[in-house]
Design an enzyme around this catalytic site. Structure first.
Site, mmCIF file in Angstrom:
data_model
loop_
_atom_site.group_PDB
_atom_site.id
_atom_site.type_symbol
_atom_site.label_atom_id
_atom_site.label_comp_id
_atom_site.label_asym_id
_atom_site.label_seq_id
_atom_site.Cartn_x
_atom_site.Cartn_y
_atom_site.Cartn_z
ATOM 1 N N ASP A 103 44.035 35.243 22.183
ATOM 2 C CA ASP A 103 45.741 34.511 21.988
ATOM 3 C C ASP A 103 46.771 34.490 21.005
ATOM 4 O O ASP A 103 46.425 34.032 19.678
ATOM 5 C CB ASP A 103 46.017 34.092 22.639
HETATM 6 N N1 URA Z 1 39.819 33.108 26.076
HETATM 7 C C1 URA Z 1 41.623 32.727 25.894
HETATM 8 O O1 URA Z 1 41.532 32.528 27.293
HETATM 9 N N2 URA Z 1 42.056 32.799 24.997
HETATM 10 C C2 URA Z 1 41.862 33.578 23.485
HETATM 11 O O2 URA Z 1 42.650 33.644 22.534
HETATM 12 C C3 URA Z 1 40.264 33.411 23.256
HETATM 13 C C4 URA Z 1 39.534 32.911 24.929
#
Ligand code: URA
Length: 236
Positions: A103
């Site tokens: 993310d």
């Molecule tokens: N889980 C999440 O919620 N975000 C990420 O970037 C990776 C794993």
């Protein structure tokens, strides 16, 4: 393969810079200076050195990036900065792309490569490649949270997560989660399903490769040959 192509593909030097170094005798092929970098060599057999350092030919490139917040895990984006902007521009020409997604507000280990087959294999749900994330969350996690992660958390949309390993610090508001799958916002949604909220998330390991602690946020380096072999071992 032309020597100047080898040097630029291995990200040793751009063509113009390499031409100057060659004119000054800084490029050797099997110990002999090469002034004309259009010369063809066999990258598997000929020993090329650039300013005294051997150039090891690898058909594919692997980069480890310590992703900072604020960057999207993509090669292009119409409005937001991408992780590609953290690398020197020649890497885009080399066809590098991120292996999987983090993310925008997640930090840590991101691998980029131009080996499409290996990337595909590392992301295949059948391969169960392990990813370890360090997290902090808003509230202490309740008793039994470790067991719930091991048995498989059910997300808000009904998806039953695969077994995951939760290791908590003493205050129960931080720890690590080890996943063998990679659903959209998975850890945030797992914590949401537990009535909690992630406040920070950092990937510290992927497929047996650990984030290099000497890389500052936004810093990168090439994977070592040993790390590349570890990733390739994940395919079997
Ligand atoms: N889980 C999440 O919620 N975000 C990420 O970037 C990776 C794993």
């Amino acid at each position: 393969m032309r020597i100047d192509k080898l040097l630029s593909e291995c990200a040793v030097a751009a063509r113009r810079e390499a031409a100057g170094v060659a004119r000054r005798g800084g490029v050797l092929c099997n110990g002999e200076p090469v002034r004309d970098l259009s010369r063809h060599i066999d990258p598997e057999r000929d020993k090329i050195t650039y300013l005294g350092r051997e150039v090891v030919y690898r058909p594919f490139t692997f980069v480890m990036l310590n992703k900072p917040t604020g960057y999207v895990s993509a090669t292009d984006d119409p409005g937001l900065p991408t992780v590609m902007e953290l690398l020197p521009p020649e890497h885009k020409k080399m066809g590098l792309f991120p292996v999987g997604r983090l993310d925008r507000d997640t930090t840590g280990l991101m691998i980029l490569t131009n080996d499409g087959a290996l990337a595909h294999s590392l992301l295949s749900p059948k391969k169960h490649v392990e990813k370890v994330y360090f997290f902090t969350c808003a509230e202490p996690l309740r008793d039994g949270a470790e067991d719930m992660f091991r048995e498989g958390v059910t997300l808000g949309d009904g998806y039953e997560c695969k077994s995951a390993v939760l290791a908590l610090a003493d205050d129960r508001t931080s720890g690590t989660v080890t996943l063998t799958e990679g659903k959209y916002h998975q850890i945030k949604r797992m914590m949401g399903a537990m009535g909690n909220r992630i406040t920070s998330l950092c990937r510290v390991s992927f497929g047996g490769i650990e984030l290099d602690g000497s890389l500052p946020p936004g810093g990168w380096r090439y994977l070592t040959a040993e790390e590349e072999n570890i990733l390739r071992g994940e395919r079997k």
